[in-house]
Motif scaffolding. Structure first.
Motif, mmCIF file in Angstrom:
data_model
loop_
_atom_site.group_PDB
_atom_site.id
_atom_site.type_symbol
_atom_site.label_atom_id
_atom_site.label_comp_id
_atom_site.label_asym_id
_atom_site.label_seq_id
_atom_site.Cartn_x
_atom_site.Cartn_y
_atom_site.Cartn_z
ATOM 1 N N THR A 13 34.738 38.608 0.695
ATOM 2 C CA THR A 13 34.499 37.165 0.761
ATOM 3 C C THR A 13 33.018 36.860 0.941
ATOM 4 O O THR A 13 32.473 35.965 0.284
ATOM 5 C CB THR A 13 35.322 36.541 1.910
ATOM 6 N N PHE A 14 32.371 37.613 1.794
ATOM 7 C CA PHE A 14 30.942 37.431 2.038
ATOM 8 C C PHE A 14 30.138 37.681 0.752
ATOM 9 O O PHE A 14 29.273 36.884 0.383
ATOM 10 C CB PHE A 14 30.490 38.370 3.166
ATOM 11 N N VAL A 15 30.429 38.763 0.069
ATOM 12 C CA VAL A 15 29.726 39.083 -1.182
ATOM 13 C C VAL A 15 29.997 38.013 -2.237
ATOM 14 O O VAL A 15 29.092 37.597 -2.959
ATOM 15 C CB VAL A 15 30.134 40.491 -1.689
ATOM 16 N N LEU A 16 31.222 37.541 -2.313
ATOM 17 C CA LEU A 16 31.581 36.495 -3.263
ATOM 18 C C LEU A 16 30.797 35.212 -2.983
ATOM 19 O O LEU A 16 30.241 34.588 -3.901
ATOM 20 C CB LEU A 16 33.085 36.229 -3.220
ATOM 21 N N LEU A 17 30.707 34.803 -1.729
ATOM 22 C CA LEU A 17 29.963 33.593 -1.365
ATOM 23 C C LEU A 17 28.474 33.738 -1.663
ATOM 24 O O LEU A 17 27.839 32.802 -2.159
ATOM 25 C CB LEU A 17 30.186 33.251 0.112
ATOM 26 N N ILE A 18 27.908 34.894 -1.354
ATOM 27 C CA ILE A 18 26.498 35.137 -1.650
ATOM 28 C C ILE A 18 26.249 35.069 -3.158
ATOM 29 O O ILE A 18 25.289 34.463 -3.620
ATOM 30 C CB ILE A 18 26.040 36.516 -1.103
ATOM 31 N N THR A 19 27.144 35.648 -3.933
ATOM 32 C CA THR A 19 27.016 35.638 -5.397
ATOM 33 C C THR A 19 27.099 34.212 -5.940
ATOM 34 O O THR A 19 26.281 33.811 -6.770
ATOM 35 C CB THR A 19 28.104 36.518 -6.040
ATOM 36 N N LEU A 20 28.068 33.448 -5.495
ATOM 37 C CA LEU A 20 28.214 32.061 -5.945
ATOM 38 C C LEU A 20 26.996 31.229 -5.565
ATOM 39 O O LEU A 20 26.505 30.419 -6.364
ATOM 40 C CB LEU A 20 29.479 31.442 -5.371
ATOM 41 N N GLY A 21 26.500 31.412 -4.365
ATOM 42 C CA GLY A 21 25.296 30.701 -3.937
ATOM 43 C C GLY A 21 24.094 31.068 -4.786
ATOM 44 O O GLY A 21 23.299 30.202 -5.179
ATOM 45 N N SER A 22 23.959 32.335 -5.094
ATOM 46 C CA SER A 22 22.834 32.799 -5.923
ATOM 47 C C SER A 22 22.906 32.221 -7.328
ATOM 48 O O SER A 22 21.892 31.799 -7.887
ATOM 49 C CB SER A 22 22.817 34.325 -5.999
ATOM 50 N N VAL A 23 24.088 32.179 -7.895
ATOM 51 C CA VAL A 23 24.266 31.616 -9.232
ATOM 52 C C VAL A 23 23.895 30.129 -9.230
ATOM 53 O O VAL A 23 23.203 29.646 -10.136
ATOM 54 C CB VAL A 23 25.714 31.834 -9.737
#
Length: 144
Positions: A13-23
């Motif tokens: 979940t943490f990696v997913l949120l970081i990825t979405l934020g970066s995009v």
């Protein structure tokens, strides 16, 4: 669910949120670059038009600007440029709209805007509502 599975889910979940934020951040940066390039392209056009006007005493015809469009750096980000030289006359005021385009960038933080080149060479960003009001006052019969 055991402790190891919970920890794996939290990390995912943490990696997913970081990825979405970066995009989202990268998309906004791209939009910012597109907006800035479109504005600079309109400023470049304004300089060319002003130079032509100083040299010849009047703004260039639409055919001159059409031939010039391809050579303007960043013009691809300007979108559909509307040049109004044929609708201007000798007594046009400095705040008369000479050229305009709708910014093609779509942002989460900025509303759609118009980039406007005025008869005096000034380039300005305007929200669509303000532009529509100004353009309606300046629009000539038969002009789209």
């Amino acid at each position: 669910m055991n402790k190891r599975q919970k920890w794996a889910l939290i990390k995912f979940t943490f990696v997913l949120l970081i990825t979405l934020g970066s995009v989202a951040v990268i998309a906004e940066l791209k939009n910012g670059v597109n907006r800035a390039e479109a504005f600079r392209a309109m400023e470049h056009l304004g300089k060319i038009v002003s130079d032509y006007k100083q040299k010849n005493g009047y703004v260039p015809p639409e055919s001159f600007v059409d031939n010039l469009k391809e050579s303007i750096m960043g013009q691809v980000r300007m979108g559909d440029l509307h040049y109004r030289a044929r609708w201007l006359d000798a007594d046009s005021t400095p705040d008369t709209i000479l050229a305009f385009t709708k910014s093609s960038s779509h942002s989460l933080f900025f509303k759609p805007e118009m980039i406007v080149l005025f008869h005096n060479g000034k380039v300005q960003r305007m929200d669509e509502e303000s532009f529509d009001k100004l353009f309606a006052r300046q629009q000539k019969p038969g002009e789209k």
